[in-house]
Design an enzyme around this catalytic site. Sequence first.
Site, mmCIF file in Angstrom:
data_model
loop_
_atom_site.group_PDB
_atom_site.id
_atom_site.type_symbol
_atom_site.label_atom_id
_atom_site.label_comp_id
_atom_site.label_asym_id
_atom_site.label_seq_id
_atom_site.Cartn_x
_atom_site.Cartn_y
_atom_site.Cartn_z
ATOM 1 N N GLN A 108 0.881 -1.170 0.000
ATOM 2 C CA GLN A 108 0.000 0.000 0.000
ATOM 3 C C GLN A 108 0.918 1.220 0.000
ATOM 4 O OE1 GLN A 108 -3.584 -0.490 0.036
ATOM 5 N NE2 GLN A 108 -2.860 -2.559 -0.431
ATOM 6 N N ALA A 116 -11.810 3.356 3.893
ATOM 7 C CA ALA A 116 -10.870 2.394 3.299
ATOM 8 C C ALA A 116 -9.980 3.049 2.246
ATOM 9 C CB ALA A 116 -11.646 1.228 2.703
ATOM 10 N N HIS A 117 -9.036 2.283 1.739
ATOM 11 C CA HIS A 117 -8.067 2.817 0.781
ATOM 12 C C HIS A 117 -8.729 3.309 -0.505
ATOM 13 C CE1 HIS A 117 -7.071 -1.632 -0.509
ATOM 14 N NE2 HIS A 117 -8.348 -1.427 -0.446
ATOM 15 N N ASN A 118 -8.192 4.398 -1.023
ATOM 16 C CA ASN A 118 -8.587 4.968 -2.314
ATOM 17 C C ASN A 118 -9.982 5.592 -2.311
ATOM 18 O OD1 ASN A 118 -6.662 2.471 -2.929
ATOM 19 N ND2 ASN A 118 -6.366 3.992 -4.530
ATOM 20 N N ARG A 155 -4.423 4.473 3.941
ATOM 21 C CA ARG A 155 -3.705 5.038 2.799
ATOM 22 C C ARG A 155 -4.113 4.319 1.519
ATOM 23 N NH1 ARG A 155 0.830 5.777 4.880
ATOM 24 N NH2 ARG A 155 2.057 6.336 3.080
#
Lengths: 343, 343, 343
Positions: A198, A239-241, A218
Amino acid sequence: MEFTASQIASFIDGKIIGDETALITGVSPIENGESGHLSFIAQDRFSHYLDTSKCSVIIVSENLVAKDTYNPTLIAVKDAYLSFQVLMNLYQEMQGRKQGIEDGSSIHETAIISDNVYVGAFTYVSEKAKIGEGTQIYPQVYIGKGVKIGKNCKIDSGARIYDYCIIGDNCVIHSNTVIGGDGFGFQPTAEGFKKIPQLGNVIIEDDVEIGSNCSIDRATIGSTIIGKGTKIDNLIQIAHNVKIGQNNVIAAQAGIAGSTTIGDWNQIGGQVGVVGHIKIGNQVKIQAQSGVNSSVSDRETIYGSPAISYNDYLRSYVHFRNLPEVVKRINNLENNSKDKTNE
Amino acid sequence: MEFTASQIASFIDGKIIGDETALITGVSPIENGESGHLSFIAQDRFSHYLDTSKCSVIIVSENLVAKDTYNPTLIAVKDAYLSFQVLMNLYQEMQGRKQGIEDGSSIHETAIISDNVYVGAFTYVSEKAKIGEGTQIYPQVYIGKGVKIGKNCKIDSGARIYDYCIIGDNCVIHSNTVIGGDGFGFQPTAEGFKKIPQLGNVIIEDDVEIGSNCSIDRATIGSTIIGKGTKIDNLIQIAHNVKIGQNNVIAAQAGIAGSTTIGDWNQIGGQVGVVGHIKIGNQVKIQAQSGVNSSVSDRETIYGSPAISYNDYLRSYVHFRNLPEVVKRINNLENNSKDKTNE
Amino acid sequence: MEFTASQIASFIDGKIIGDETALITGVSPIENGESGHLSFIAQDRFSHYLDTSKCSVIIVSENLVAKDTYNPTLIAVKDAYLSFQVLMNLYQEMQGRKQGIEDGSSIHETAIISDNVYVGAFTYVSEKAKIGEGTQIYPQVYIGKGVKIGKNCKIDSGARIYDYCIIGDNCVIHSNTVIGGDGFGFQPTAEGFKKIPQLGNVIIEDDVEIGSNCSIDRATIGSTIIGKGTKIDNLIQIAHNVKIGQNNVIAAQAGIAGSTTIGDWNQIGGQVGVVGHIKIGNQVKIQAQSGVNSSVSDRETIYGSPAISYNDYLRSYVHFRNLPEVVKRINNLENNSKDKTNE
């Protein structure tokens, strides 16, 4: 806190009715007034407290004043609610900001600490991190490598901000919130799950407030983004993105799954879950505990799990509650029908 | 990060199309390419970005290359997605591991710290704790009495690991996760609830990753167990005496109540709740927000609260949404029936 | 832990059957007995373990003893479950309490630390805070300005207690719980949300236990209150101005929104959400995952989202699961009706 009625009246341009030397040392909600405390009354349904409250000083909307003397000292203003807010803001500003680097913090020699910054004891600032002017970082915070924090932020005790994350100006991050932990990404293989690195970061724009015990992961690559002016309550998972736009309000314990995009001015209720890879428009209202599994257009109000139109959900739920009766009616119809057939 | 196109091509055995000296200093998702960045294209639906992306270097699956020259430098490989993963893993390994005991940590004289361990500032290691070779413990971590941590683990800032818990090799524990807090066990009495001592521990087997802000409670007696290779997201509750098998994936904000047993290779969705004292088999899929209140057999997919078969839930939900219409049809039937009776 | 069978028998006034010198060094659940360990059997359905368990010593309810000799040493008592609890409590008390101020803590010179207090390393105690006699504060805790903590409390590593909050006697606050963070209060304006200062505090009465990773927000004005003897599990959200009475049990991941009032002896299940500004009575049971959006009377049991009577919800849910069949029956009735009309 220690003020006289006349000091308070001068802050909010109010008219004193009663003892202008009355002293207050705290603030009470009007339902639980205490002697020596200040409160306010802005609505008629609370005006009986003018006679019965133990508070020493009450700010009151002038249209609610009906007599010449009351037991507490009154301060009459146009809108008591607004004046009370003004006063509370003033009071908070008077507290001042903390400043200076406390003994026992650990700041890497390559970190850049601007003027008027506070860094509390046991806070750890990694290499090349940059802390903007007037920002307060409370004790026991972790700041990773290359993190950039803007001006006039407040980072509470125990917050963790991982490598290369960026935080704008005037942000508040509450205790034990984790910004920039690894996103939850694993490649399934026959032997087990293999971690996908990540390598992105988190960008938090200006004027964002994030509550305590939140996890903002991240991005895998690129950035997880929280837009300007968005307010996030406690215990929330981003969560990511995920990309969140401006001026959203997200209530406690909600969770947004990976790569979902959220527009501006949305209201997301407590314990809501939003699946990954969808798009929420603008000015959407999502009722508490809803499970959102497909994209949502501007200005919709939705409810349920999976979430549908709020009104449709409520209408169906009325019938759901009534299902035993509905089934009884079908039984009757079937019996009638059989009777007829047997006739 | 600073690499030339030819360095990257050599890592992944790719063929350069364009300027082999092109320099990249970061990575972008292809939808938001930036100049000076690397990205990848593995699917035809993204291949228009070959012409329009601002990225300086793009790794591309060779079957998607249609021309001799493109604006960005391309690196053609068999499978761009896999090659990109290889590259990201390589990059992460290049970062190196931290090593050494930082000033300002507190390590009990009876603790055993193996070779090549990193212990960050303000981390507290209690008596007789044992930290395995190559493990990295970030700042501000708490390690209780007699805790055993294996090799090559990463324990992030603010994690708390209580007395006598055991963590295997190659585990990652993210920030502010609490392992081995007391289970929630109280004896009701007429005067109130009396605490039942929680004297067991938590055992985390090899290759487990646990996200941030999780709570994994110690057993009353015996052990709460997280099996080999299981991956746990953020803000998750694992109650006392739960036993989780191997290679499970548990999404954010799920909660597993006390003494429940979970097999291998299950997928548990976000915000799922599982009651105590039941048994989940293997390869079960539990949809997000489900409430599981009875044992589940191998390979089932379930949904709803209380959870039932996924397909049954969806089928019933279609009719739930349509209940106002269904009730209208019953009304009509009743009216018709009355009409007939009146005839 | 190292005791002989005769030592244990003397603690709980039991009768030894077997080797009174048998040594135990740990405790096992009876299903996973280990050699050298102690366990207990209080129910007939576990009495086959008397013959097969690897445990060295087993405490057993006397009515379950059927032979003169067994492989393990038995200690016969009237009620094995109760005797085992007594023993575990004794054992925990034997561990003793920690005491003294560890090097590396930061205690303001105006803070008052009573006798027999433990303050761990890297704990930060702010000005005018007061810590009562016998209270143990583990490492890395943050105690704000003017905080008052009573006697014999245990505050675990990483807990954060903000300015002016008050904690009674005999309370346990687990790791990474945040008490007194700002409530989530914002004034909407055309330009965005303006923070409403949160100037109240949190009051936690005697004998309260709060799990790990909880967020208990301070009141806007006045106090958020957790009543005497209430037990709160992990990852729970208590919003500003909530008042919770005595002897409630709240399971993990539940959330209570702002200004709601909760009486005494209620049981609130895991992942329950309660909206703001309502009143929950006494002895109410709220099933896990319920969403409570209106006030609840004494002794009700409720379920669902929105929550209704538990039995009604279950009855309706049976029909919900059966909706495809119900709709088929309506189709048949309609077809019959048409047939009749066509006749």
